[in-house]
Design a protein around this motif. Structure first.
Motif, short mmCIF file in Angstrom:
data_model
loop_
_atom_site.label_atom_id
_atom_site.label_comp_id
_atom_site.label_asym_id
_atom_site.label_seq_id
_atom_site.Cartn_x
_atom_site.Cartn_y
_atom_site.Cartn_z
N THR A 33 0.94 3.87 -1.73
CA THR A 33 0.32 3.31 -0.52
C THR A 33 1.41 2.90 0.47
O THR A 33 1.24 3.07 1.68
N HIS A 34 2.52 2.39 -0.06
CA HIS A 34 3.63 2.04 0.82
C HIS A 34 4.23 3.29 1.47
O HIS A 34 4.46 3.34 2.68
N GLN B 71 2.86 6.08 2.12
CA GLN B 71 1.96 6.69 3.10
C GLN B 71 1.46 5.66 4.12
O GLN B 71 0.57 5.98 4.91
N GLN B 72 2.01 4.44 4.06
CA GLN B 72 1.60 3.35 4.96
C GLN B 72 0.08 3.22 5.01
O GLN B 72 -0.54 3.26 6.08
N LEU B 73 -0.50 3.08 3.83
CA LEU B 73 -1.94 3.11 3.68
C LEU B 73 -2.46 1.73 3.30
O LEU B 73 -2.06 1.17 2.29
N ASP B 74 -3.34 1.17 4.16
CA ASP B 74 -3.94 -0.12 3.86
C ASP B 74 -5.38 0.11 3.40
O ASP B 74 -6.24 0.53 4.18
N SER C 89 -10.08 6.47 4.56
CA SER C 89 -9.22 5.83 3.57
C SER C 89 -9.23 6.60 2.27
O SER C 89 -8.20 6.77 1.62
N ARG D 180 -7.14 9.67 2.58
CA ARG D 180 -5.70 9.36 2.61
C ARG D 180 -5.20 8.91 1.24
O ARG D 180 -4.07 9.22 0.87
N THR E 36 6.74 10.88 -4.05
CA THR E 36 7.06 9.45 -4.04
C THR E 36 7.99 9.10 -5.18
O THR E 36 8.98 8.38 -4.99
#
Lengths: 462, 462
Positions: free
Chosen positions: B264-265, B267-270, B323, B326, B337
């Motif tokens: 998630t970090h 891919q900058q995914l919240d 989301s 992603r 990653t």
């Protein structure tokens, strides 16, 4: 008994105990044939009933030492003569290796010995809400036999065939070496897939002593739809549309009018189809759906009915449970009905499903040219056409079959969808298959069985 | 260039034309490796780009005549070094055999050349409302490569792996003989299943020049559920229950907390998971459902949520479409990653799915003993555990891997679920596998490739 056979029996008794070996007519006579219509029975020198993989290994070492041909046998319900021994050979019967070793609920897996029957496994899995989905006509068939022929049946359109359910095997090579392949694993990419190679090899590569099988959640509800059509072509054209509709049929069978009349008559089954509808029907589509949700099943059944009407069905009948069960049972027994009607052979050519109409036209023309009849039904969703061949003359029938198989192969099909080649169709298989492929299969056979003791004359030449 | 290489290039140019052969560094350097982290690149003598089966046959005849080792290559995205050539050998690249030959809507089949990528096939099938369901992390992977490794991926829990989709092949033997196996047929029982034998053989038996693939109706709706759990054991214990529930998950993945944080970090995914939930989560279950019916999907999603709560999920999030997409993409990119985080190797042991907790406990203990870290995620529904191994020392890492594979096999598993053995894991495979099985595989290899020119050193010894 010749001296060789006497020594053989003594050696085998040393492996499995004297009670597990039988020799001499008429005792062994029943082990000289399977259900194939067009193959001569043969009298084996002995029948042996091993009770473990270690005993199978011992038996195979004896057979290798004495160069005795070995034929494995499950329930003897095969239709291609793959369980017919070489005269004077050895039959290894798996009737006494018939234990369900494990039902593993968390992994959805059953581990069985080869003599376990489909009925036995179905009863054992039902209590866990699970199902082994392969459903060939003969439920007294053994899992070992199913693995040997890659058995299919009516539910293959939804769940696939035996090949798709077997996750692992224990098998004995002719040397007596025991191998284990696969496991309780839905996938693996770890070396050549020996599991898949042994499946469908008709007892010519190794003897299977254990199978790990995939199970599925057992659906709670089923609905059955019967649709008469004015022509076989219309039935066949409807099949891809039903598959594409997304209703996910559990069963998708076609039956020609003659076969439907024969099986309903044989089973004294009244489906409530009026005489005038029957008279105008050339063929029927039989579709079964399943679901855990009654409301979804009803909605899908309705949608299916509308679709079939749009596709030209003259009527659409949703059969009540008891009638549906009896019709499916009657369909299972087609082989026996055809046999009773005097069929001389049964074949199960497989073609791309969209090519069924073309194949049936070709089959009718070939039969006509040879003054014969071919009638039948089939797993329409799989392109697997089962035809009863009525032609008493062996030479004429052989010529007819050659043309029938050739016609299927010309359409991109193969000689057998689920019965196997066995002894009955070996000559046709060898004549019609590319020699490079046959040579490769012979080399694979030698990699397993250099002495050629496993089921010689089945699939490949002796 | 040595004299031998010069003659080789001349012979190859005679088969495919001079524009389709390349030799000399740095041009061929890119063809000396795949994406495997732990295998040394090698410089081939030449790279050749055939454009037909006939050209592949010609190339293989040249290679056989000159005893030059041959390595087939699709997109070079493999993770086990199966596309790494022998130094001075020949790379056969399928980049210029990348045509989709047919989308057969009635038979639900695609016929493709080996260089076609998953992305290309997905785009081509979408227009027909069909889908090829195999979905490994790398969608730039080629179908030829997928066949060679028996590629799996996230959707295998519903649709199975490559092995379950390939209905037929065209393949070239090292002699230059071309065989065709199977066809547009969901089933066949007509001789040994050469299709299945070639699948997963990592370019060691034959070069695939065409594949016939099964397609399915493309479902209209998808829903994605993410459930954090307090322990990996709870996640693993939930998996069989989700499968048994009958919701038929399309995707059923677990991710440990470290891996979830990393992807998630990266891919900058919240995902909207609050910090306090994240802090207490040791692992996540990611479940995707699909259906043609929006209402059924909603009902099943709700039922799944209740089930996961009952099974101990601390929260259940139904992710909005963007989301969800992603997150699945981020999960696909786990390899990258891990690579960016400095992982020294990636493995994908497969075990019976109910044994995942036990395997993960064993893996943690083994890593600790070797002062190393193993972290990851996996196809929980398939028992396929993907672990990134952090240990720079080659000797220590080799010992750790041996123990890891052994632990998986002790639980009834195998070394690789979908990446293959390749060059990287060959020594482990040969050491840990029963010698009778290895000897049988060597005999099968010789049945296809007596001169041993196809990918020597991959899977089996040179």
């Amino acid at each position: 008994m010749t001296g060789v056979a006497a020594g053989l029996v003594e050696d085998l008794a040393g492996v499995v105990g004297p009670d597990q070996v039988l020799t001499g007519e008429p005792a062994v006579e029943d082990y000289g044939h399977d259900e194939a219509l067009a193959v001569h029975a043969a009298i084996p020198a002995a029948v042996v009933w091993p009770r473990s993989a270690a005993e199978v290994a011992g038996v195979l070492r004896v057979a290798t030492d004495r160069s005795v041909p070995v034929t494995a046998r499950g329930s003897g319900t095969g239709l291609s003569g793959a369980a017919v021994p070489v005269p004077g050979g050895l039959v290894v019967s798996f009737e006494r290796m018939a234990a369900i070793l494990e039902i593993d609920v968390d992994n959805h897996v059953a581990v069985v010995q080869p003599g376990v029957t489909l009925t036995q496994l179905d009863e054992a899995t039902a209590g866990y809400g699970l199902v082994y989905p392969v459903y060939p006509g003969e439920l007294s068939g053994s899992l070992g036999g199913n693995v040997a022929t890659n058995a299919g049946g009516m539910r293959a359109v939804r769940y696939g065939v035996t090949r798709n359910q077997v996750l692992g095997l224990e098998a004995v090579l002719p040397t007596g070496e025991v191998i284990r392949t696969g496991g309780k694993l839905a996938k693996t990419s770890t070396g050549y897939d020996l599991t898949q190679l042994i499946i469908g090899s008709e007892g010519t590569l190794a003897l299977v002593t254990e199978a790990t099988l995939r199970l599925y959640p057992r659906a709670a509800h089923q609905a059955t739809v019967l649709a008469p059509f004015g022509s076989v072509d219309e039935v066949a054209a409807a099949v891809p549309k039903v598959v594409a509709s997304g209703v996910g049929p559990l069963i998708l069978e076609y039956l020609d009018a003659f076969t439907m009349a024969a099986i309903t008559h044989a089973q004294q089954l009244d489906l409530g189809v009026p005489a005038e509808v029957r008279e105008n029907a050339q063929a029927y589509l039989l579709v079964m759906l399943e679901s855990n949700h009654d409301d979804r099943l009803s909605a899908d059944t309705e949608r299916l009915g509308e679709l079939l009407t749009d596709l030209g069905a003259t009527e659409v009948y949703v059969l009540p449970g008891p009638s549906a069960r009896r019709l499916v049972e009657a369909r299972e027994k087609t082989f026996w009905t055809a046999k009773a009607a005097g069929a001389h052979d049964i074949v199960d050519v497989v073609v791309p499903r969209a090519s069924i109409p073309e194949f049936l036209r070709a089959a009718r023309a070939i039969a006509e040219r040879h003054g014969s009849h071919v009638l039948g039904c089939g797993h329409a969703g799989d392109g697997n056409v089962h035809l009863a061949v009525f032609q008493a003359d062996d030479t004429v029938r052989a010529a007819l079959l050659r043309e029938l198989f050739d016609a299927g192969m010309t359409l991109g099909g193969m000689i057998s969808g689920e019965h196997g080649i066995g002894r009955c169709k070996r000559e046709h298989f060898l004549a019609l298959t590319d020699p490079v492929t046959i040579a490769l299969m012979r080399r694979i056979k030698r990699a397993f069985d250099p002495a050629g003791i496993l089921n010689p004359g089945v699939l490949l030449d002796q």
